[in-house]
Design an enzyme around this catalytic site. Structure first.
Site, PDB file in Angstrom:
ATOM      1  N   SER A 138       1.790   1.662  -9.484  1.00 20.60           N
ATOM      2  CA  SER A 138       0.817   1.767  -8.391  1.00 20.60           C
ATOM      3  C   SER A 138       1.507   2.044  -7.056  1.00 20.60           C
ATOM      4  O   SER A 138       2.687   1.726  -6.866  1.00 20.60           O
ATOM      5  CB  SER A 138       0.038   0.460  -8.296  1.00 20.60           C
ATOM      6  OG  SER A 138       0.923  -0.598  -7.982  1.00 20.60           O
ATOM      7  N   VAL A 186       2.850  -1.318  -5.283  1.00 21.51           N
ATOM      8  CA  VAL A 186       4.156  -1.813  -5.744  1.00 21.51           C
ATOM      9  C   VAL A 186       5.257  -0.814  -5.380  1.00 21.51           C
ATOM     10  O   VAL A 186       6.355  -1.191  -4.951  1.00 21.51           O
ATOM     11  CB  VAL A 186       4.122  -2.098  -7.266  1.00 21.51           C
ATOM     12  CG1 VAL A 186       5.502  -2.470  -7.785  1.00 21.51           C
ATOM     13  CG2 VAL A 186       3.136  -3.224  -7.574  1.00 21.51           C
ATOM     14  N   GLY A 187       4.931   0.473  -5.510  1.00 21.09           N
ATOM     15  CA  GLY A 187       5.921   1.515  -5.202  1.00 21.09           C
ATOM     16  C   GLY A 187       6.429   1.426  -3.769  1.00 21.09           C
ATOM     17  O   GLY A 187       7.628   1.571  -3.511  1.00 21.09           O
ATOM     18  N   GLU A 212       6.845   7.460  -8.866  1.00 22.06           N
ATOM     19  CA  GLU A 212       5.663   8.221  -9.310  1.00 22.06           C
ATOM     20  C   GLU A 212       4.492   7.255  -9.277  1.00 22.06           C
ATOM     21  O   GLU A 212       4.505   6.244  -9.968  1.00 22.06           O
ATOM     22  CB  GLU A 212       5.856   8.772 -10.725  1.00 22.06           C
ATOM     23  CG  GLU A 212       6.782   9.965 -10.811  1.00 22.06           C
ATOM     24  CD  GLU A 212       6.310  11.169 -10.034  1.00 22.06           C
ATOM     25  OE1 GLU A 212       5.116  11.247  -9.668  1.00 22.06           O
ATOM     26  OE2 GLU A 212       7.158  12.023  -9.739  1.00 22.06           O
ATOM     27  N   GLU A 216      -7.723   5.130  -5.561  1.00 26.41           N
ATOM     28  CA  GLU A 216      -7.565   5.311  -7.007  1.00 26.41           C
ATOM     29  C   GLU A 216      -8.271   4.168  -7.744  1.00 26.41           C
ATOM     30  O   GLU A 216      -8.040   2.998  -7.436  1.00 26.41           O
ATOM     31  CB  GLU A 216      -6.079   5.316  -7.372  1.00 26.41           C
ATOM     32  CG  GLU A 216      -5.863   5.592  -8.853  1.00 26.41           C
ATOM     33  CD  GLU A 216      -4.400   5.475  -9.272  1.00 26.41           C
ATOM     34  OE1 GLU A 216      -3.757   4.469  -8.942  1.00 26.41           O
ATOM     35  OE2 GLU A 216      -3.921   6.404  -9.938  1.00 26.41           O
TER      36      GLU A 216
END
Ligand code: NAD
Length: 476
Positions: free
Chosen positions: A226, A229-230, A247, A377
């Site tokens: 997600s 977290v990224g 990604e 999203e």
């Protein structure tokens, strides 16, 4: 049930805690009991990787190529087993799961070839008698963090190029779906991967993620998951001066123009929005439809959507399996409610009255691109339908997003297709095809909040897993 252990330094290593993993289509079905590692397990895995990497990285490329080929061969032998495990654990249909398992084998075969290639450049220097040589070297220890939705393909598309380039790996799969990564570790062991070169630490990201991303002996992190977290991982890596590849999510647009073949457009949107239960980063979650064909398109898509067969992924007739977990389903249903609150007409989107986490697919009609349901999203079988006055407006709406992973257009016009390909701000563009569904020998990745760092898959994946060295030589 037997506990499935972590794999550290070539040994199956017991963790202090375990997690039970259940089938989302049938909560009675216990898929497995998996180690829930802690910081000490991460430290042991990184230490083993650090010790093993120099010999692996300097070995003949033939050795790395042979190991990867044998992994691909063994994965091929286990496609059916892996497919069933994946379908039971993640909930995608058996056909999709088998396809993903096959993809993992293909990825190892592809990077078995790439292990032999490692191209460089030799150029004349600007100084007399001097030569300049550009080569690529492994990074050292790389940490791989993967999400639950492609639990074998993503571990494969990170592990295979990382090992091909001569790195040692610590893989942390999603805690919801560790079984295929565990199977991958079994296969790597059986294929003769030297101890410590590949290590598996299962567990919760919130408990052990920081131990990996902040570890001083980890040179690079490749993460898929997600955006939330990224972003945190990017900051951790910046602090530790680590190379990072992210990604993340998408809000992928699919434009349907007045010149589209409507049956083809409906098939592409049905697949892109709802297959794999919409749990794909490349899912078509905004359907942007030109006004002249809007009503006819919605009518056909609604009919096709409501006819989709939702059920047990192991049943060959099933087209849509369950949502992966109770919490993901609750999140999807919140968005269904929000779509109504934001003024959309909602079709579908109900929890099914049966055991398991099943939801009917949903269309949000009359959506505007500034609504939350068109910007955030959802990661479930839900698509917002946005009416556009004409092609120009459709392109502008498609590009008006913080994400930029995949985009698509359905049109019979070569001019529109060409314009869209040029003007789309996504990393991947599809013409008359669903926004999801990619090949493994070409680059994968996006722009904006969808991706950071180098591309994955294809030959370009090797860029991330290597460091460039420029050497100047004066022979005298
Ligand atoms: P997530 O971000 O919750 O978790 C991804 C991984 O990160 C898991 O292994 C998790 O345990 C770990 N993690 C969680 N907190 C961490 C922390 N603080 N430090 C380190 N690691 C941590 O994502 P998810 O729910 O597993 O997957 C769904 C998301 O993945 C969606 O947003 C989807 O779009 C994205 N995704 C992107 C791609 C892509 O290639 N762009 C592909 C598939 C999925």
């Amino acid at each position: 049930m037997e506990i499935q252990h972590n794999f550290i330094n070539g040994e199956w290593s017991r963790a202090d805690q375990t997690s039970e993993n259940r089938n989302p289509a049938n909560p009675e079905d216990l898929v497995g009991v998996y180690a829930r590692g802690g910081k000490a397990d991460v430290d042991a895995a990184v230490a083993a990787a650090r010790t093993a990497q120099p010999a692996w990285g300097s070995a003949s490329p033939q050795i790395r190529s042979d190991v990867l080929r044998r992994v691909g061969d063994r994965l091929l032998d286990r496609v059916e087993e892996m497919g069933r495990l994946l379908a039971r654990e993640e909930g995608k249909t058996l056909a999709e799961a088998r396809g993903e398992a096959l993809r993992a084998a293909q990825l190892f075969h592809f990077y078995s070839g790439e292990a032999l290639r490692n191209p460089g450049e030799k150029l004349p220097s600007l100084r007399d008698g001097v030569e300049a040589e550009v080569t690529r070297e492994p990074l050292g220890v790389v940490g791989l963090i993967t999400p639950w939705n492609f639990p074998i393909a993503i571990p494969a598309w990170k592990t295979a190029p990382a090992l091909a380039a001569g790195n040692a790996v610590v893989l942390k799969p999603a805690d919801l779906t560790p079984s295929c990564a565990h199977l991958l570790a079994q296969v790597l062991e059986a294929a003769g991967c030297p101890p410590g070169v590949f290590n598996l630490v299962m567990g919760r990201g919130s408990e052990i993620g920081a131990a990996l991303t902040g570890h001083p002996d980890v040179a690079a992190i490749s993460f898929t998951g997600s955006e939330r977290v990224g972003r945190g991982i990017a900051l951790d890596c910046a602090r530790g001066m680590k190379k990072v590849q992210l990604e993340m999510g998408g809000k992928n647009p699919m434009v349907v123009t007045a010149k589209a073949d409507l049956d083809l457009a409906v098939a592409a949107c049905l697949n892109g929005a709802f297959f794999s239960t919409g749990q794909r980063c490349t899912a078509s979650s905004r359907l942007i439809v030109e006004a002249p064909v809007h009503d006819a398109f919605v009518e056909k898509l609604t009919a096709a959507m409501t006819a989709l067969r939702i059920g047990d992924p192991l049943d060959a007739a099933t087209q849509i399996g369950p949502v992966v977990s109770e919490s993901q389903l609750a999140g999807n249903l919140d968005y269904v409610r929000l779509a109504g609150d934001e003024g959309c007409e909602v079709i579908g989107g109900q929890r099914l009255n049966r055991p398991g986490t099943f939801q009917s697919p949903a269309l949000f009609l009359g959506a505007a691109n500034d609504m939350r349901v068109a910007r955030e999203e959802i990661f479930g079988p839900c698509a917002a339908v946005i009416k556009a006055a004409d092609f120009e407006e459709a392109v502008a709406v498609a590009n008006d997003t913080q994400f930029g992973l995949s985009s698509g257009i359905c049109t019979g016009s070569l001019r529109e297709a060409t314009e869209f390909r040029r003007r789309s701000k996504a990393g991947m563009v599809m013409v008359n095809l669903p926004t999801a569904g990619v090949d493994y020998h070409v680059p994968f990745g996006g722009r904006g909040a969808s991706s950071l760092g180098g591309r994955e898959q294809g030959r370009m994946a090797m860029d991330f897993y290597t460091s460039v060295k420029t050497a100047y030589t004066y022979a005298g």
